[in-house]
Write an enzyme that holds these catalytic residues in place. Structure first.
Site, PDB file in Angstrom:
ATOM      1  N   GLY A  77      -4.346 -13.893   6.076  1.00 27.79           N
ATOM      2  CA  GLY A  77      -4.657 -12.566   6.577  1.00 27.79           C
ATOM      3  C   GLY A  77      -4.685 -11.317   5.586  1.00 27.79           C
TER       4      GLY A  77
ATOM      5  N   ASP B 124       7.037  -5.825   4.474  1.00 32.48           N
ATOM      6  CA  ASP B 124       7.746  -5.656   5.891  1.00 32.48           C
ATOM      7  C   ASP B 124       9.170  -6.568   5.912  1.00 32.48           C
ATOM      8  OD1 ASP B 124       6.793  -8.215   6.191  1.00 32.48           O
ATOM      9  OD2 ASP B 124       4.931  -7.581   7.390  1.00 32.48           O
TER      10      ASP B 124
ATOM     11  N   ASN C 229      -7.969 -16.519   8.130  1.00 31.90           N
ATOM     12  CA  ASN C 229      -8.422 -15.225   8.451  1.00 31.90           C
ATOM     13  C   ASN C 229      -9.639 -15.350   9.615  1.00 31.90           C
ATOM     14  OD1 ASN C 229      -9.683 -12.351   8.462  1.00 31.90           O
ATOM     15  ND2 ASN C 229      -8.712 -12.301   6.169  1.00 31.90           N
TER      16      ASN C 229
ATOM     17  N   HIS D 266       3.714  -6.224  -3.712  1.00 33.14           N
ATOM     18  CA  HIS D 266       3.812  -4.687  -3.597  1.00 33.14           C
ATOM     19  C   HIS D 266       5.077  -3.893  -3.383  1.00 33.14           C
ATOM     20  CE1 HIS D 266      -1.088  -4.986  -2.914  1.00 33.14           C
ATOM     21  NE2 HIS D 266      -0.514  -5.234  -4.073  1.00 33.14           N
TER      22      HIS D 266
HETATM   23  C1  BJW Z   1      -5.543 -11.537  10.418  1.00 34.67           C
HETATM   24  C2  BJW Z   1      -4.949 -11.214  11.767  1.00 34.67           C
HETATM   25  C3  BJW Z   1      -4.520 -12.543  12.175  1.00 34.67           C
HETATM   26  C4  BJW Z   1      -6.048  -9.484  11.004  1.00 34.67           C
HETATM   27  N1  BJW Z   1      -4.127 -13.366  11.504  1.00 34.67           N
HETATM   28  N2  BJW Z   1      -5.623 -12.695   9.679  1.00 34.67           N
HETATM   29  C5  BJW Z   1     -11.880   0.174  -8.268  1.00 34.67           C
HETATM   30  C6  BJW Z   1     -12.047   1.530  -8.015  1.00 34.67           C
HETATM   31  C7  BJW Z   1     -10.916   2.354  -7.486  1.00 34.67           C
HETATM   32  C8  BJW Z   1      -9.372   1.739  -7.782  1.00 34.67           C
HETATM   33  C9  BJW Z   1      -9.400   0.579  -8.048  1.00 34.67           C
HETATM   34  C10 BJW Z   1     -10.626  -0.377  -8.424  1.00 34.67           C
HETATM   35  N3  BJW Z   1     -10.079  -1.426  -8.719  1.00 34.67           N
HETATM   36  C11 BJW Z   1      -8.728  -1.537  -8.699  1.00 34.67           C
HETATM   37  C12 BJW Z   1      -8.346  -0.316  -8.228  1.00 34.67           C
HETATM   38  C13 BJW Z   1      -6.964   0.199  -8.030  1.00 34.67           C
HETATM   39  C14 BJW Z   1      -6.447  -0.159  -6.688  1.00 34.67           C
HETATM   40  C15 BJW Z   1      -7.208  -1.008  -5.656  1.00 34.67           C
HETATM   41  O1  BJW Z   1      -7.591  -2.268  -5.985  1.00 34.67           O
HETATM   42  N4  BJW Z   1      -8.051  -0.257  -5.090  1.00 34.67           N
HETATM   43  C16 BJW Z   1      -9.162  -0.854  -3.951  1.00 34.67           C
HETATM   44  C17 BJW Z   1      -8.848  -0.540  -2.578  1.00 34.67           C
HETATM   45  C18 BJW Z   1     -10.556  -0.523  -4.463  1.00 34.67           C
HETATM   46  N5  BJW Z   1      -5.232  -0.933  -6.888  1.00 34.67           N
HETATM   47  C19 BJW Z   1      -4.148  -0.260  -7.459  1.00 34.67           C
HETATM   48  O2  BJW Z   1      -4.016   0.695  -7.435  1.00 34.67           O
HETATM   49  C20 BJW Z   1      -2.986  -1.301  -7.521  1.00 34.67           C
HETATM   50  N6  BJW Z   1      -2.702  -1.135  -9.068  1.00 34.67           N
HETATM   51  C21 BJW Z   1      -3.226  -1.187 -10.152  1.00 34.67           C
HETATM   52  O3  BJW Z   1      -4.468  -1.683 -10.091  1.00 34.67           O
HETATM   53  O4  BJW Z   1      -2.580  -0.887 -11.075  1.00 34.67           O
HETATM   54  C22 BJW Z   1      -3.519  -0.676 -12.625  1.00 34.67           C
HETATM   55  C23 BJW Z   1      -4.378   0.490 -12.225  1.00 34.67           C
HETATM   56  C24 BJW Z   1      -3.982   1.710 -12.310  1.00 34.67           C
HETATM   57  C25 BJW Z   1      -4.560   2.987 -11.937  1.00 34.67           C
HETATM   58  C26 BJW Z   1      -6.002   2.821 -11.994  1.00 34.67           C
HETATM   59  C27 BJW Z   1      -6.533   1.377 -12.038  1.00 34.67           C
HETATM   60  C28 BJW Z   1      -5.631   0.512 -12.214  1.00 34.67           C
HETATM   61  C29 BJW Z   1      -1.777  -1.321  -6.891  1.00 34.67           C
HETATM   62  C30 BJW Z   1      -2.248  -1.507  -5.351  1.00 34.67           C
HETATM   63  C31 BJW Z   1      -1.040  -1.128  -4.362  1.00 34.67           C
HETATM   64  C32 BJW Z   1      -1.528  -1.390  -2.788  1.00 34.67           C
HETATM   65  N7  BJW Z   1      -0.526  -0.814  -2.289  1.00 34.67           N
HETATM   66  C33 BJW Z   1      -0.432  -0.940  -0.765  1.00 34.67           C
HETATM   67  C34 BJW Z   1       0.453   0.317  -0.418  1.00 34.67           C
HETATM   68  C35 BJW Z   1       1.130   0.066   1.044  1.00 34.67           C
HETATM   69  C36 BJW Z   1       1.752   1.553   1.403  1.00 34.67           C
HETATM   70  C37 BJW Z   1       2.762   1.211   2.468  1.00 34.67           C
HETATM   71  O5  BJW Z   1       2.658   0.360   3.360  1.00 34.67           O
HETATM   72  O6  BJW Z   1       3.669   2.083   2.805  1.00 34.67           O
HETATM   73  O7  BJW Z   1      -0.311  -2.441  -0.343  1.00 34.67           O
HETATM   74  S1  BJW Z   1      -2.177  -0.573  -0.136  1.00 34.67           S
HETATM   75  C38 BJW Z   1      -2.374  -1.678   1.018  1.00 34.67           C
HETATM   76  O8  BJW Z   1      -3.169  -2.775   0.796  1.00 34.67           O
HETATM   77  C39 BJW Z   1      -0.949  -2.545   0.969  1.00 34.67           C
HETATM   78  C40 BJW Z   1      -1.440  -3.937   1.101  1.00 34.67           C
HETATM   79  O9  BJW Z   1      -0.415  -4.815   0.443  1.00 34.67           O
HETATM   80  C41 BJW Z   1      -2.788  -3.941   0.404  1.00 34.67           C
HETATM   81  C42 BJW Z   1      -3.657  -4.970   0.709  1.00 34.67           C
HETATM   82  O10 BJW Z   1      -3.861  -5.141   2.153  1.00 34.67           O
HETATM   83  P1  BJW Z   1      -4.092  -6.477   3.182  1.00 34.67           P
HETATM   84  O11 BJW Z   1      -2.670  -7.210   3.018  1.00 34.67           O
HETATM   85  O12 BJW Z   1      -5.204  -7.264   2.543  1.00 34.67           O
HETATM   86  O13 BJW Z   1      -4.458  -5.905   4.573  1.00 34.67           O
HETATM   87  P2  BJW Z   1      -5.698  -5.485   5.271  1.00 34.67           P
HETATM   88  O14 BJW Z   1      -5.563  -4.666   6.074  1.00 34.67           O
HETATM   89  O15 BJW Z   1      -6.603  -4.974   4.130  1.00 34.67           O
HETATM   90  O16 BJW Z   1      -6.561  -6.782   5.550  1.00 34.67           O
HETATM   91  C43 BJW Z   1      -5.770  -7.457   6.658  1.00 34.67           C
HETATM   92  C44 BJW Z   1      -6.527  -8.789   6.923  1.00 34.67           C
HETATM   93  O17 BJW Z   1      -5.961  -9.607   7.949  1.00 34.67           O
HETATM   94  C45 BJW Z   1      -8.016  -8.762   7.619  1.00 34.67           C
HETATM   95  O18 BJW Z   1      -8.795  -9.336   6.486  1.00 34.67           O
HETATM   96  C46 BJW Z   1      -8.232  -9.059   8.629  1.00 34.67           C
HETATM   97  O19 BJW Z   1      -9.376  -9.628   8.979  1.00 34.67           O
HETATM   98  C47 BJW Z   1      -6.990 -10.130   8.853  1.00 34.67           C
HETATM   99  N8  BJW Z   1      -6.201 -10.474   9.970  1.00 34.67           N
HETATM  100  N9  BJW Z   1      -5.437 -10.010  12.231  1.00 34.67           N
HETATM  101  C48 BJW Z   1      -4.886 -13.622  10.070  1.00 34.67           C
HETATM  102  N10 BJW Z   1      -3.726 -12.400  13.499  1.00 34.67           N
END
Ligand code: BJW
Length: 235
Positions: free
Chosen positions: A180, A98, A206, A113
């Site tokens: 977060g 963002d 968190n 990301h």
């Molecule tokens: C508060 C709050 C307040 C609320 N104060 N806190 C096993 C199986 C299948 C796939 C995989 C696997 N292991 C790895 C993978 C691949 C995959 C992955 O990890 N998947 C998992 C979901 C299983 N990873 C990838 O694909 C990555 N690349 C990669 O691994 O390359 C090598 C590879 C390639 C091919 C195959 C395997 C490996 C790339 C990951 C890219 C993530 N991209 C995104 C895209 C956004 C698009 C867009 O916006 O347009 O990035 S996804 C999304 O999730 C975004 C975020 O950066 C990311 C993380 O999310 P985040 O920030 O943690 O948010 P939330 O919503 O999950 O959590 C919010 C938190 O805040 C919560 O805990 C709340 O409690 C808290 N909160 N209010 C403080 N006020």
């Protein structure tokens, strides 16, 4: 209560996720009201979707540009920026796309990301940055291919230079403050463990527990703005 104070550390890394910006009005990805509850990431946040239907992927990202473009940094972003001005060394490693840390004034921000505000052309290498919303001109001015948001989608490799800079900051920090993130998306989720192995103190801010909570010595269970204020001690 905690007696932890940012001022007691020289080399601080803030590791942030969507919860950092939640109080600015940017929806998180998971949980109630999360982006992935409403949108299917396989249709809008992966390379295959972009190849088969770039217009729909852009519709999603233009919706995000509109929404995020109206949001302002919150008191937590401001505090992180003030910490950079007050402490010897501060790095922000963010999963967020963002740009709110930069808007708040943070200078050293590593975007794991990518960014909603950058576009690139994978055919000819053209790149651009800007907050135009919606982005109307979707074709590359150099070669006519579809512009692509410079975001790391599912299945994409992270940028090697950003990973290396992050690893280096984590290896040398004495305090890591995670804010977060649900710690479910890899490889980002495991990066704080580099700081732990290097002997840093780890703090998790968190309201909820995460799969990596056990790696942290301090847990501040509440919203980012409030919990950061507790450790800021007048910064
Ligand atoms: C508060 C709050 C307040 C609320 N104060 N806190 C096993 C199986 C299948 C796939 C995989 C696997 N292991 C790895 C993978 C691949 C995959 C992955 O990890 N998947 C998992 C979901 C299983 N990873 C990838 O694909 C990555 N690349 C990669 O691994 O390359 C090598 C590879 C390639 C091919 C195959 C395997 C490996 C790339 C990951 C890219 C993530 N991209 C995104 C895209 C956004 C698009 C867009 O916006 O347009 O990035 S996804 C999304 O999730 C975004 C975020 O950066 C990311 C993380 O999310 P985040 O920030 O943690 O948010 P939330 O919503 O999950 O959590 C919010 C938190 O805040 C919560 O805990 C709340 O409690 C808290 N909160 N209010 C403080 N006020």
């Amino acid at each position: 209560m905690t007696d932890l104070r940012l001022r007691d550390y020289d080399n601080v890394v803030f590791f942030t996720g969507a919860g950092m910006s939640a109080e600015s009005g940017v929806p998180t990805y998971r949980g109630a009201g999360g982006v992935w509850r409403e949108y299917d990431y396989e249709r809008c946040a992966c390379e295959n979707a972009f190849k088969s239907d770039p217009e729909y992927v852009w519709e999603f990202h233009n919706f995000r540009r509109d929404l995020v473009g109206k949001c302002k940094p919150n008191a937590g972003h401001d505090l992180v920026a003030r910490a950079e001005a007050a402490l010897p060394s501060v790095t922000v490693i963010t999963q967020n796309i963002d740009g709110l840390h930069q808007l708040a004034g943070s200078q050293r921000v590593l975007e794991l990301h990518g960014s909603l505000w950058e576009v690139r052309c994978d055919r000819c290498g053209w790149r651009d940055r800007g907050r135009e919303s919606p982005l109307v001109e979707l074709e590359c001015p150099e070669c006519g291919a579809f512009k692509r948001p410079n975001i790391v989608w599912f299945g994409d490799m992270l940028f090697m230079d950003v990973i290396q800079a992050s690893q280096s900051a984590l290896q040398s920090c004495d305090l890591l403050v995670s804010i977060g993130t649900s710690a479910v998306v890899y490889p980002a989720a495991q990066l704080p463990l580099i700081a732990k192995q290097a002997g840093a103190t780890l703090v998790e801010i968190n309201p909820e527990e995460t799969p990596l909570s056990g790696a942290y010595e301090h847990h501040l269970r509440g919203p980012a703005t409030e919990m950061l204020a507790r450790i800021a001690d007048g910064l």
